[in-house]
Design an enzyme around this catalytic site. Structure first.
Site, short mmCIF file in Angstrom:
data_model
loop_
_atom_site.label_atom_id
_atom_site.label_comp_id
_atom_site.label_asym_id
_atom_site.label_seq_id
_atom_site.Cartn_x
_atom_site.Cartn_y
_atom_site.Cartn_z
N LYS A 45 4.79 -12.30 103.43
CA LYS A 45 5.58 -12.26 102.20
C LYS A 45 4.71 -12.41 100.96
O LYS A 45 3.80 -13.24 100.93
CB LYS A 45 6.61 -13.38 102.26
CG LYS A 45 7.72 -13.28 101.22
CD LYS A 45 8.81 -14.28 101.55
CE LYS A 45 9.95 -14.20 100.55
NZ LYS A 45 10.63 -12.89 100.58
N GLY A 72 12.91 -9.76 93.86
CA GLY A 72 12.17 -10.39 92.77
C GLY A 72 11.06 -11.31 93.19
O GLY A 72 10.83 -12.35 92.57
N ASN A 100 -0.55 -10.54 101.10
CA ASN A 100 -0.03 -9.77 99.98
C ASN A 100 0.12 -10.70 98.78
O ASN A 100 0.78 -11.73 98.86
CB ASN A 100 1.32 -9.16 100.36
CG ASN A 100 1.89 -8.29 99.26
OD1 ASN A 100 2.38 -8.78 98.25
ND2 ASN A 100 1.85 -6.98 99.47
N ASN A 128 -0.49 -6.30 95.25
CA ASN A 128 0.69 -5.55 94.80
C ASN A 128 0.64 -5.37 93.28
O ASN A 128 0.89 -6.32 92.53
CB ASN A 128 1.97 -6.31 95.21
CG ASN A 128 3.23 -5.65 94.68
OD1 ASN A 128 3.21 -4.52 94.20
ND2 ASN A 128 4.33 -6.37 94.77
N CYS A 131 3.90 -4.94 89.81
CA CYS A 131 4.51 -5.97 88.98
C CYS A 131 4.31 -5.66 87.49
O CYS A 131 3.31 -5.06 87.10
CB CYS A 131 3.88 -7.33 89.28
SG CYS A 131 4.00 -7.80 91.01
N LYS A 166 -2.13 -2.14 96.60
CA LYS A 166 -0.84 -1.57 96.99
C LYS A 166 -0.25 -0.82 95.81
O LYS A 166 0.10 -1.42 94.79
CB LYS A 166 0.11 -2.67 97.48
CG LYS A 166 1.40 -2.12 98.06
CD LYS A 166 2.22 -3.20 98.74
CE LYS A 166 3.47 -2.63 99.40
NZ LYS A 166 4.26 -3.65 100.12
N ASN A 193 4.69 1.71 97.76
CA ASN A 193 5.68 0.67 97.54
C ASN A 193 7.03 1.37 97.33
O ASN A 193 7.12 2.59 97.41
CB ASN A 193 5.29 -0.17 96.32
CG ASN A 193 5.80 -1.59 96.41
OD1 ASN A 193 6.83 -1.85 97.02
ND2 ASN A 193 5.08 -2.52 95.78
N GLY A 218 13.32 2.81 103.11
CA GLY A 218 14.04 3.33 104.28
C GLY A 218 13.64 4.76 104.60
O GLY A 218 12.81 5.36 103.92
#
Length: 303
Positions: A45, A72, A100, A128, A131, A166, A193, A218
């Site tokens: 996470k 979030g 991550n 990541n 953001c 990422k 992402n 998905g």
């Protein structure tokens, strides 16, 4: 016999299947269902310097062939992750993991990267950059080559571990962002992402999500992910972890042919908790059917 091993910046993965960050927590719930050591690795996470409660509810919406989420970056914060969550994860998973990290300033990323550099079980730091940059008008770091490069350089300076950036798909030219990260010192890339999406409740005449918009993931985004992985692979020489709508062994093969060295499985874990072991189990049979003896021989075969 077929060989499902792949090599990723000095790490040898028994297979290329990795649960994606944000869809697997820290593995505890899944460890009750199967032996996590069958996984190639785990991207746990996303971690920020401080604890985050996440966005207001509702923050999940079902969609045809996927879902929207606006969680979030909910997480217990860097100190809790390093002192408790990683130690608990080490009891149920005995291979290097992918850390991550997220942030809203360059300093946030540096703080997280420096801490993860000290964690023995962390084999790769995944950054990541989807953001918002709070010091630059809120535009995501990953949508501007210069900002993506700035974060890459800053993280690269404070860790000796492999750094994978990422990337966000919400850009005009993914290859440009990929090249900027490579030039700034990235060891690899992770993409894609989630795509930015929105649903409206036509009865209530209001957005379904409290935050109005969220990340779409998905099976529906798989063709977009394959295209972007291919474009990035053509633009850089560093390895790529491909993700976005992967749910079958066939998807893994397709993504690797586009240029990915390994893959991450995201939303599929939320639909079927056995998604990853099912892919791992069926992958060798599919390889034999396709006359693939060694998975690494198909990486980037599409020119």
């Amino acid at each position: 016999m077929v060989n499902t091993q792949v090599h990723l910046c000095g790490l040898t993965l028994n297979n290329p299947v990795i649960p994606a960050s944000g869809t697997f927590g820290y593995g505890k719930e899944f460890a009750e269902l199967y032996d996590l050591d069958i996984l190639g690795s785990i991207s746990f996470k996303g971690t920020t310097p401080e604890e985050r409660g996440g966005n207001p509810l509702p923050r999940i919406a079902e969609c045809p062939q996927g879902m929207l989420n606006s969680v979030g970056l909910q997480n217990p914060g860097l100190e809790e992750v390093c002192t408790r969550e990683l130690k608990e994860l080490a009891k149920i998973y005995h291979k290097p993991v992918i850390a991550n990290i997220s942030g809203f300033s360059v300093e946030d990323y540096v703080t997280c990267a420096r801490a993860m550099d000290r964690e023995e079980q962390v084999g790769i730091i995944e950054v990541n950059i989807s953001c918002p940059n709070v010091h630059n008008g809120g535009m995501a770091f990953g949508t501007v080559p210069a900002s993506a490069a700035e974060v890459t350089k800053a993280v690269r300076r404070v860790t000796d571990k492999p750094v994978f950036m990422k990337l966000s798909p919400n850009v005009t030219d993914i290859a440009e962002i990929a090249r900027a990260c490579e030039a700034a010192g990235a060891d690899g890339l992770s993409l894609i992402n989630t795509l930015l999406g929105m649903r409206i409740d036509i009865q209530r005449r209001q957005p379904v999500l409290a935050n109005k918009m969220g990340g779409y993931s998905g099976p529906a985004i798989f063709p977009v992910a394959v295209r972007m992985v291919y474009q990035a692979a053509q633009a850089v020489r560093i390895p790529i972890i491909g993700m976005g709508g992967i749910s079958t062994a066939e998807d893994v093969i397709e993504m690797m042919m586009a240029g990915a060295t390994a893959v991450q499985v995201g939303a599929a874990n939320l639909v079927d908790p056995f998604a990853c072991p099912n892919i791992i189990e069926t992958l060798p049979t599919l390889m034999e059917k396709l006359n693939i003896r060694n998975l690494e021989e198909i990486i980037g075969v599409i020119e």
